[in-house]
Scaffold this motif. Structure first.
Motif, mmCIF file in Angstrom:
data_model
loop_
_atom_site.group_PDB
_atom_site.id
_atom_site.type_symbol
_atom_site.label_atom_id
_atom_site.label_comp_id
_atom_site.label_asym_id
_atom_site.label_seq_id
_atom_site.Cartn_x
_atom_site.Cartn_y
_atom_site.Cartn_z
ATOM 1 N N ASP A 94 0.829 -1.207 0.000
ATOM 2 C CA ASP A 94 0.000 0.000 0.000
ATOM 3 C C ASP A 94 0.864 1.258 0.000
ATOM 4 O OD1 ASP A 94 -2.242 -1.593 0.062
ATOM 5 O OD2 ASP A 94 -2.629 -1.295 2.200
ATOM 6 N N PHE A 95 1.899 1.279 0.832
ATOM 7 C CA PHE A 95 2.776 2.437 0.940
ATOM 8 C C PHE A 95 3.480 2.712 -0.383
ATOM 9 C CE2 PHE A 95 6.781 4.566 1.950
ATOM 10 C CZ PHE A 95 6.353 5.591 2.777
ATOM 11 N N LEU A 96 4.122 1.682 -0.931
ATOM 12 C CA LEU A 96 4.870 1.862 -2.180
ATOM 13 C C LEU A 96 3.938 2.106 -3.368
ATOM 14 C CD1 LEU A 96 7.675 -0.804 -1.672
ATOM 15 C CD2 LEU A 96 7.881 1.693 -1.512
ATOM 16 N N GLY A 97 2.792 1.442 -3.384
ATOM 17 C CA GLY A 97 1.828 1.663 -4.463
ATOM 18 C C GLY A 97 1.319 3.094 -4.473
ATOM 19 N N THR A 98 1.062 3.624 -3.280
ATOM 20 C CA THR A 98 0.613 5.011 -3.173
ATOM 21 C C THR A 98 1.710 5.973 -3.595
ATOM 22 O OG1 THR A 98 -0.921 4.441 -1.397
ATOM 23 C CG2 THR A 98 -0.275 6.756 -1.574
ATOM 24 N N LEU A 99 2.917 5.725 -3.088
ATOM 25 C CA LEU A 99 4.042 6.618 -3.354
ATOM 26 C C LEU A 99 4.492 6.582 -4.813
ATOM 27 C CD1 LEU A 99 6.077 8.557 -1.998
ATOM 28 C CD2 LEU A 99 7.560 6.576 -1.659
ATOM 29 N N LEU A 100 4.558 5.386 -5.390
ATOM 30 C CA LEU A 100 5.128 5.227 -6.732
ATOM 31 C C LEU A 100 4.106 5.265 -7.868
ATOM 32 C CD1 LEU A 100 7.713 2.417 -5.921
ATOM 33 C CD2 LEU A 100 8.123 4.890 -6.085
ATOM 34 N N PHE A 101 2.847 4.980 -7.559
ATOM 35 C CA PHE A 101 1.847 4.910 -8.631
ATOM 36 C C PHE A 101 0.705 5.915 -8.447
ATOM 37 C CE2 PHE A 101 3.815 0.673 -8.540
ATOM 38 C CZ PHE A 101 4.318 0.652 -9.832
ATOM 39 N N LEU A 102 0.027 5.865 -7.298
ATOM 40 C CA LEU A 102 -1.148 6.711 -7.118
ATOM 41 C C LEU A 102 -0.802 8.201 -7.159
ATOM 42 C CD1 LEU A 102 -4.187 7.064 -6.444
ATOM 43 C CD2 LEU A 102 -3.489 7.153 -4.053
ATOM 44 N N LEU A 103 0.095 8.642 -6.299
ATOM 45 C CA LEU A 103 0.397 10.076 -6.229
ATOM 46 C C LEU A 103 1.011 10.617 -7.520
ATOM 47 C CD1 LEU A 103 1.473 10.451 -2.501
ATOM 48 C CD2 LEU A 103 -0.713 11.033 -3.577
ATOM 49 N N PRO A 104 1.956 9.912 -8.169
ATOM 50 C CA PRO A 104 2.435 10.423 -9.456
ATOM 51 C C PRO A 104 1.329 10.501 -10.516
ATOM 52 C CG PRO A 104 4.008 8.851 -8.584
ATOM 53 C CD PRO A 104 2.787 8.788 -7.699
ATOM 54 N N MET A 105 0.401 9.527 -10.518
ATOM 55 C CA MET A 105 -0.701 9.550 -11.476
ATOM 56 C C MET A 105 -1.605 10.753 -11.212
ATOM 57 S SD MET A 105 -4.253 8.795 -11.872
ATOM 58 C CE MET A 105 -4.530 8.063 -10.291
ATOM 59 N N VAL A 106 -1.864 11.048 -9.945
ATOM 60 C CA VAL A 106 -2.694 12.202 -9.587
ATOM 61 C C VAL A 106 -2.015 13.497 -10.034
ATOM 62 C CG1 VAL A 106 -3.571 13.554 -7.634
ATOM 63 C CG2 VAL A 106 -3.950 11.082 -7.708
ATOM 64 N N VAL A 107 -0.732 13.631 -9.727
ATOM 65 C CA VAL A 107 0.008 14.840 -10.104
ATOM 66 C C VAL A 107 0.033 15.002 -11.624
ATOM 67 C CG1 VAL A 107 2.297 15.928 -10.116
ATOM 68 C CG2 VAL A 107 1.393 14.936 -8.003
ATOM 69 N N LEU A 108 0.296 13.930 -12.348
ATOM 70 C CA LEU A 108 0.333 13.984 -13.810
ATOM 71 C C LEU A 108 -1.036 14.364 -14.379
ATOM 72 C CD1 LEU A 108 1.943 13.530 -16.431
ATOM 73 C CD2 LEU A 108 1.192 11.136 -16.342
ATOM 74 N N THR A 109 -2.087 13.772 -13.840
ATOM 75 C CA THR A 109 -3.435 14.088 -14.315
ATOM 76 C C THR A 109 -3.769 15.557 -14.076
ATOM 77 O OG1 THR A 109 -4.162 11.816 -13.923
ATOM 78 C CG2 THR A 109 -5.882 13.493 -14.114
ATOM 79 N N LEU A 110 -3.452 16.056 -12.880
ATOM 80 C CA LEU A 110 -3.714 17.465 -12.581
ATOM 81 C C LEU A 110 -2.898 18.382 -13.488
ATOM 82 C CD1 LEU A 110 -3.877 17.318 -8.681
ATOM 83 C CD2 LEU A 110 -5.781 17.769 -10.247
ATOM 84 N N TRP A 111 -1.659 18.025 -13.696
ATOM 85 C CA TRP A 111 -0.780 18.836 -14.541
ATOM 86 C C TRP A 111 -1.283 18.890 -15.980
ATOM 87 C CZ3 TRP A 111 3.236 17.275 -18.176
ATOM 88 C CH2 TRP A 111 4.055 18.335 -18.572
ATOM 89 N N LEU A 148 -8.943 15.619 -4.235
ATOM 90 C CA LEU A 148 -9.429 14.816 -3.109
ATOM 91 C C LEU A 148 -8.759 13.447 -3.067
ATOM 92 C CD1 LEU A 148 -13.237 15.683 -3.290
ATOM 93 C CD2 LEU A 148 -11.641 16.334 -1.469
ATOM 94 N N LEU A 149 -8.600 12.821 -4.230
ATOM 95 C CA LEU A 149 -7.931 11.522 -4.291
ATOM 96 C C LEU A 149 -6.468 11.654 -3.876
ATOM 97 C CD1 LEU A 149 -7.973 8.505 -5.020
ATOM 98 C CD2 LEU A 149 -7.493 9.173 -7.394
ATOM 99 N N GLY A 150 -5.796 12.684 -4.360
ATOM 100 C CA GLY A 150 -4.397 12.899 -3.991
ATOM 101 C C GLY A 150 -4.237 13.168 -2.506
ATOM 102 N N LEU A 157 -0.663 7.440 2.963
ATOM 103 C CA LEU A 157 0.794 7.351 3.041
ATOM 104 C C LEU A 157 1.270 7.653 4.461
ATOM 105 C CD1 LEU A 157 2.952 6.761 0.866
ATOM 106 C CD2 LEU A 157 3.259 9.224 0.654
ATOM 107 N N ILE A 158 0.709 8.686 5.070
ATOM 108 C CA ILE A 158 1.067 9.038 6.451
ATOM 109 C C ILE A 158 0.733 7.874 7.394
ATOM 110 C CG2 ILE A 158 0.418 10.517 8.413
ATOM 111 C CD1 ILE A 158 0.054 12.809 6.321
ATOM 112 N N LYS A 159 -0.493 7.363 7.282
ATOM 113 C CA LYS A 159 -0.916 6.290 8.194
ATOM 114 C C LYS A 159 -0.092 5.024 7.990
ATOM 115 C CE LYS A 159 -5.257 6.908 6.957
ATOM 116 N NZ LYS A 159 -6.721 6.881 6.821
#
Length: 179
Positions: A94-111, A148-150, A157-159
């Motif tokens: 969960d930690f690595l999936g969020t850090l390496l996949f979810l958050l970069p995908m969110v940032v890229l989509t927003l950008w 909201l997803l990001g 990630l914090i938890k």
């Protein structure tokens, strides 16, 4: 640590409130869909605005509900494998999936979406269909949904990070210990 937990709790509370709103949107889109069908089949009346409103509400359910779904661990994954791993391994996944996949995908989509949404707002974009609705609000809702997803990704990630560091015990872990 307390600041991180406060941030996480704030994000969780925000997405919980938005999730409550989304539940009402499900009712709204259901009623609108039924009313639209009745109008079309009984009174032979149809409106592009009604159809687009259905689409917009349906989109809002998914866009704004994604953070709430992540908070409640409801996103689809390969549970056949995931369930066989130890709780610690699942935390790492969960930690690595969020850090390496979810958050970069969110940032890229927003950008990538930002210039499109900004232009839509600037020109006050409307549907090209006769009697349609403005398009710019749903495009803004796209950005809100990914924010909201990001944010929920950051909370998770914090938890997960604090749990891996031995400074927090997640509710899922507590439930497993009882079972």
């Amino acid at each position: 640590m307390r600041v991180l937990l406060a941030i996480s709790r704030f994000i969780d509370a925000l997405n919980e409130r938005v999730g409550t709103l989304v539940v009402w949107l499900v009712l709204a889109v259901t009623l609108l869909s039924a009313a639209n069908a009745l109008m079309r089949y009984i009174f032979r009346y149809s409106s592009n605005a009604y159809l687009e409103a259905q689409w917009y509400l349906f989109s809002l359910i998914f866009l704004w509900g994604a953070g709430w779904t992540l908070k409640h661990n409801g996103h689809v994954r390969v549970d056949v494998l995931y369930a066989r791993f130890s709780p610690r391994t699942r935390l790492w996944i969960d930690f690595l999936g969020t850090l390496l996949f979810l958050l970069p995908m969110v940032v890229l989509t927003l950008w990538l979406a930002w210039p499109i949404v900004a232009e839509s707002v600037r020109i006050r974009e409307w549907s090209p269909d006769a009697g349609g609705l403005p398009r710019w609000p749903i495009k803004v809702a796209l950005l809100v949904g990914f924010v909201l997803l990001g944010l929920q990704g950051i909370s998770e990630l914090i938890k997960r990070g604090l749990t891996l560091a031995g400074k927090l015990q997640l509710e899922e872990e507590k439930a497993e210990e009882v079972a």
